[in-house]
Design a protein around this motif. Structure first.
Motif, PDB file in Angstrom:
ATOM      1  N   ASP A  31      -5.458  33.393 -10.406  1.00 54.61           N
ATOM      2  CA  ASP A  31      -6.154  34.336 -11.271  1.00 54.61           C
ATOM      3  C   ASP A  31      -7.182  33.574 -12.093  1.00 54.61           C
ATOM      4  O   ASP A  31      -6.842  32.852 -13.024  1.00 54.61           O
ATOM      5  CB  ASP A  31      -5.158  35.042 -12.199  1.00 54.61           C
ATOM      6  N   ASN A  56      -9.569  34.938 -13.955  1.00 55.49           N
ATOM      7  CA  ASN A  56     -10.088  35.704 -15.092  1.00 55.49           C
ATOM      8  C   ASN A  56      -9.865  34.994 -16.423  1.00 55.49           C
ATOM      9  O   ASN A  56     -10.611  35.210 -17.369  1.00 55.49           O
ATOM     10  CB  ASN A  56      -9.459  37.097 -15.135  1.00 55.49           C
ATOM     11  N   THR A  57      -8.852  34.138 -16.515  1.00 55.33           N
ATOM     12  CA  THR A  57      -8.612  33.424 -17.764  1.00 55.33           C
ATOM     13  C   THR A  57      -9.662  32.345 -17.997  1.00 55.33           C
ATOM     14  O   THR A  57      -9.795  31.853 -19.109  1.00 55.33           O
ATOM     15  CB  THR A  57      -7.226  32.767 -17.751  1.00 55.33           C
TER      16      THR A  57
END
Length: 55
Positions: free
Chosen positions: A9, A11-12
Motif C-alpha cells: 500500500d 498511499n502512506t
C-alpha cells in the motif's frame, strides 16, 4: 538489496499540498476520501533585538 523499501500500500507515502483549505476539501470530496480537518495553531512571534541574545 537495492535499499528500496517495498509496500503493498503506497498511499502512506503520498503527500499532497494545496494552496487553500477549500481546494483540499474539494479534492477530497471529489475522490471520496474521509475528511478530518485540524486547525493550525496560532503563530506568535517574539520580537526582540539581536543584542537581547547576550543578556
Amino acid at each position: 538489496m537495492t535499499g528500496w523499501a517495498g509496500s503493498g500500500d503506497t498511499n502512506t507515502q503520498v503527500r499532497l499540498k494545496f494552496a487553500t483549505k477549500d481546494e483540499a476539501v474539494a479534492y477530497a470530496t471529489r475522490k471520496g476520501f474521509d475528511i478530518h480537518l485540524v486547525p493550525a495553531p496560532p503563530v506568535s512571534l517574539k520580537i526582540q533585538a539581536y543584542a537581547d541574545n547576550f543578556r
